[in-house]
Design a protein around this motif. Sequence first.
Motif, PDB file in Angstrom:
ATOM      1  N   LEU A 161      -8.757 -10.583  -7.365  1.00  0.00           N
ATOM      2  CA  LEU A 161      -8.865  -9.170  -6.987  1.00  0.00           C
ATOM      3  C   LEU A 161      -7.507  -8.474  -7.014  1.00  0.00           C
ATOM      4  N   LEU A 162      -6.491  -9.136  -6.469  1.00  0.00           N
ATOM      5  CA  LEU A 162      -5.156  -8.527  -6.441  1.00  0.00           C
ATOM      6  C   LEU A 162      -4.581  -8.380  -7.842  1.00  0.00           C
ATOM      7  N   LEU A 163      -4.885  -9.333  -8.726  1.00  0.00           N
ATOM      8  CA  LEU A 163      -4.363  -9.259 -10.078  1.00  0.00           C
ATOM      9  C   LEU A 163      -4.930  -8.059 -10.829  1.00  0.00           C
ATOM     10  N   GLN A 164      -6.172  -7.702 -10.538  1.00  0.00           N
ATOM     11  CA  GLN A 164      -6.758  -6.535 -11.203  1.00  0.00           C
ATOM     12  C   GLN A 164      -6.006  -5.262 -10.830  1.00  0.00           C
ATOM     13  N   THR A 165      -5.643  -5.117  -9.561  1.00  0.00           N
ATOM     14  CA  THR A 165      -4.896  -3.923  -9.157  1.00  0.00           C
ATOM     15  C   THR A 165      -3.480  -3.941  -9.727  1.00  0.00           C
ATOM     16  N   GLY A 175       0.795  -1.221   0.000  1.00  0.00           N
ATOM     17  CA  GLY A 175       0.000   0.000   0.000  1.00  0.00           C
ATOM     18  C   GLY A 175       0.826   1.269   0.000  1.00  0.00           C
ATOM     19  N   ARG A 176       2.064   1.202   0.502  1.00  0.00           N
ATOM     20  CA  ARG A 176       2.922   2.390   0.568  1.00  0.00           C
ATOM     21  C   ARG A 176       3.952   2.441  -0.550  1.00  0.00           C
ATOM     22  N   ALA A 177       3.935   1.464  -1.444  1.00  0.00           N
ATOM     23  CA  ALA A 177       4.930   1.396  -2.517  1.00  0.00           C
ATOM     24  C   ALA A 177       4.487   2.209  -3.726  1.00  0.00           C
ATOM     25  N   PRO A 178       5.434   2.675  -4.554  1.00  0.00           N
ATOM     26  CA  PRO A 178       5.070   3.323  -5.822  1.00  0.00           C
ATOM     27  C   PRO A 178       4.316   2.358  -6.727  1.00  0.00           C
ATOM     28  N   ALA A 179       3.801   2.873  -7.839  1.00  0.00           N
ATOM     29  CA  ALA A 179       2.868   2.112  -8.667  1.00  0.00           C
ATOM     30  C   ALA A 179       3.443   0.789  -9.163  1.00  0.00           C
ATOM     31  N   VAL A 180       4.594   0.804  -9.836  1.00  0.00           N
ATOM     32  CA  VAL A 180       5.124  -0.427 -10.422  1.00  0.00           C
ATOM     33  C   VAL A 180       5.566  -1.425  -9.350  1.00  0.00           C
ATOM     34  N   PRO A 181       6.337  -1.021  -8.322  1.00  0.00           N
ATOM     35  CA  PRO A 181       6.633  -1.981  -7.251  1.00  0.00           C
ATOM     36  C   PRO A 181       5.365  -2.519  -6.581  1.00  0.00           C
ATOM     37  N   GLY A 201       0.571  -1.671 -13.079  1.00  0.00           N
ATOM     38  CA  GLY A 201       1.797  -2.068 -13.754  1.00  0.00           C
ATOM     39  C   GLY A 201       1.640  -2.570 -15.168  1.00  0.00           C
ATOM     40  N   GLY A 202       0.411  -2.691 -15.660  1.00  0.00           N
ATOM     41  CA  GLY A 202       0.220  -3.196 -17.011  1.00  0.00           C
ATOM     42  C   GLY A 202       0.286  -4.705 -17.080  1.00  0.00           C
ATOM     43  N   LEU A 203       0.138  -5.231 -18.297  1.00  0.00           N
ATOM     44  CA  LEU A 203       0.066  -6.680 -18.478  1.00  0.00           C
ATOM     45  C   LEU A 203       1.417  -7.353 -18.277  1.00  0.00           C
ATOM     46  N   ASP A 204       2.488  -6.800 -18.829  1.00  0.00           N
ATOM     47  CA  ASP A 204       3.798  -7.448 -18.726  1.00  0.00           C
ATOM     48  C   ASP A 204       4.180  -7.673 -17.273  1.00  0.00           C
ATOM     49  N   THR A 205       4.093  -6.627 -16.484  1.00  0.00           N
ATOM     50  CA  THR A 205       4.463  -6.719 -15.072  1.00  0.00           C
ATOM     51  C   THR A 205       3.520  -7.633 -14.309  1.00  0.00           C
ATOM     52  N   GLY A 206       2.212  -7.432 -14.483  1.00  0.00           N
ATOM     53  CA  GLY A 206       1.241  -8.188 -13.704  1.00  0.00           C
ATOM     54  C   GLY A 206       1.216  -9.663 -14.043  1.00  0.00           C
ATOM     55  N   LEU A 207       1.062  -9.993 -15.331  1.00  0.00           N
ATOM     56  CA  LEU A 207       0.909 -11.391 -15.721  1.00  0.00           C
ATOM     57  C   LEU A 207       2.199 -12.180 -15.552  1.00  0.00           C
ATOM     58  N   SER A 208       3.342 -11.595 -15.910  1.00  0.00           N
ATOM     59  CA  SER A 208       4.607 -12.328 -15.787  1.00  0.00           C
ATOM     60  C   SER A 208       4.918 -12.650 -14.325  1.00  0.00           C
ATOM     61  N   THR A 209       4.712 -11.684 -13.427  1.00  0.00           N
ATOM     62  CA  THR A 209       4.959 -11.935 -12.006  1.00  0.00           C
ATOM     63  C   THR A 209       3.973 -12.951 -11.463  1.00  0.00           C
ATOM     64  N   GLN A 210       2.710 -12.820 -11.855  1.00  0.00           N
ATOM     65  CA  GLN A 210       1.687 -13.741 -11.361  1.00  0.00           C
ATOM     66  C   GLN A 210       1.968 -15.178 -11.794  1.00  0.00           C
ATOM     67  N   ILE A 211       2.316 -15.370 -13.072  1.00  0.00           N
ATOM     68  CA  ILE A 211       2.579 -16.715 -13.574  1.00  0.00           C
ATOM     69  C   ILE A 211       3.792 -17.323 -12.871  1.00  0.00           C
ATOM     70  N   THR A 212       4.842 -16.520 -12.672  1.00  0.00           N
ATOM     71  CA  THR A 212       6.049 -17.028 -12.029  1.00  0.00           C
ATOM     72  C   THR A 212       5.776 -17.506 -10.615  1.00  0.00           C
ATOM     73  N   LEU A 213       5.110 -16.679  -9.823  1.00  0.00           N
ATOM     74  CA  LEU A 213       4.838 -17.071  -8.438  1.00  0.00           C
ATOM     75  C   LEU A 213       3.796 -18.172  -8.360  1.00  0.00           C
ATOM     76  N   ASP A 214       2.895 -18.228  -9.330  1.00  0.00           N
ATOM     77  CA  ASP A 214       1.914 -19.313  -9.396  1.00  0.00           C
ATOM     78  C   ASP A 214       2.630 -20.661  -9.479  1.00  0.00           C
ATOM     79  N   GLN A 215       3.555 -20.779 -10.444  1.00  0.00           N
ATOM     80  CA  GLN A 215       4.271 -22.043 -10.616  1.00  0.00           C
ATOM     81  C   GLN A 215       5.150 -22.351  -9.397  1.00  0.00           C
ATOM     82  N   ALA A 216       5.824 -21.321  -8.865  1.00  0.00           N
ATOM     83  CA  ALA A 216       6.719 -21.535  -7.723  1.00  0.00           C
ATOM     84  C   ALA A 216       5.951 -21.995  -6.492  1.00  0.00           C
ATOM     85  N   ALA A 217       4.783 -21.378  -6.239  1.00  0.00           N
ATOM     86  CA  ALA A 217       3.998 -21.744  -5.062  1.00  0.00           C
ATOM     87  C   ALA A 217       3.447 -23.160  -5.185  1.00  0.00           C
TER      88      ALA A 217
END
Length: 299
Positions: free
Chosen positions: A216-220, A158-164, A225-241
């Motif tokens: 819900l978190l993916l929408q924010t 909540g306290r981080a800049p937009a992209v982080p 951060g746009g699609l590149d940032t959101g989807l790439s990070t989400q997919i990576t942590l999805d597989q890792a988890a």
Amino acid sequence: MTPSSTIAVGLACCSALAYALSAALQRRETGRTADGPDRSGVPFFGSLLRRPWWWGGVAAMVLGALIHVVALSFGPITLVQPIGVTALILALPLDAWLERRRIQRREWFGAVVLVAGLAGLFGLAEHQPSLARPETGIVLGAIGAVLVTAALVTLASGRAPAVPRAVMRAAVSGLCAGATSGLVRTTFRLVEDGRSPWLIAAVLAAVCVLPVASILLLQTAYRDGGLDTGLSTQITLDQAAAMAIGIVVLGERFAMGLQGATLAAVSAAVAVVGLVTLIRSGPTPERTEPAPTAPAPGR
């Protein structure tokens, strides 16, 4: 390939395309909503619920999940799951087409490297399920660790800049999604073993809550951060988890022992390189905002 494997691959490709379409549509609608007065909090989600194309993205996500389940009935998870990560490569041209923009070379490079790294991790997974019996304390501890981590990272974002902030929330979204996949497999194992109904109910409760938080978190993340940032990070942590729960809770291991674990570490490093490249090169709301117009001379 056997006929069943061929069907599984075809269905997995259709599932990946559905997920890619879902990501592109949801990212587009979150961007449109963020341009208006309802940029955060409850008004933001309320605006999304009034957008038909956002619901189209949700429908595509549900369709992709259903096709994915059917694909798993024809082929093993080690064959079907790696194909799912290609949703990122499929989503890039869809998003570019919707936004009428050209994809940068660094975006393609990052996407290909990320998918290659994730595919390498799945390729090193055991082809046979572990016979280890999930322990109650480990199962509940894994659920607690996921919930606490998700809550702390979300609050800190909540306290981080937009992209982080987008990276942190997409990471939590992926954590929740991957934990859901791992816990679904855990539920099947608990039922097969005839374990306590209370333990099964606790796991099922987490399976119901975590996907909602992930969406819900993916929408924010798309909004900030746009699609590149959101989807790439989400997919990576999805597989890792999902892989982490398989190792810790279900007793799964990498193939080839120590050598396999070393190759898995290399694959993870490759995936991280691709992820960082995508985050740094992809378009974001901050990078695509028009530059302020200089005042005319004499004014």
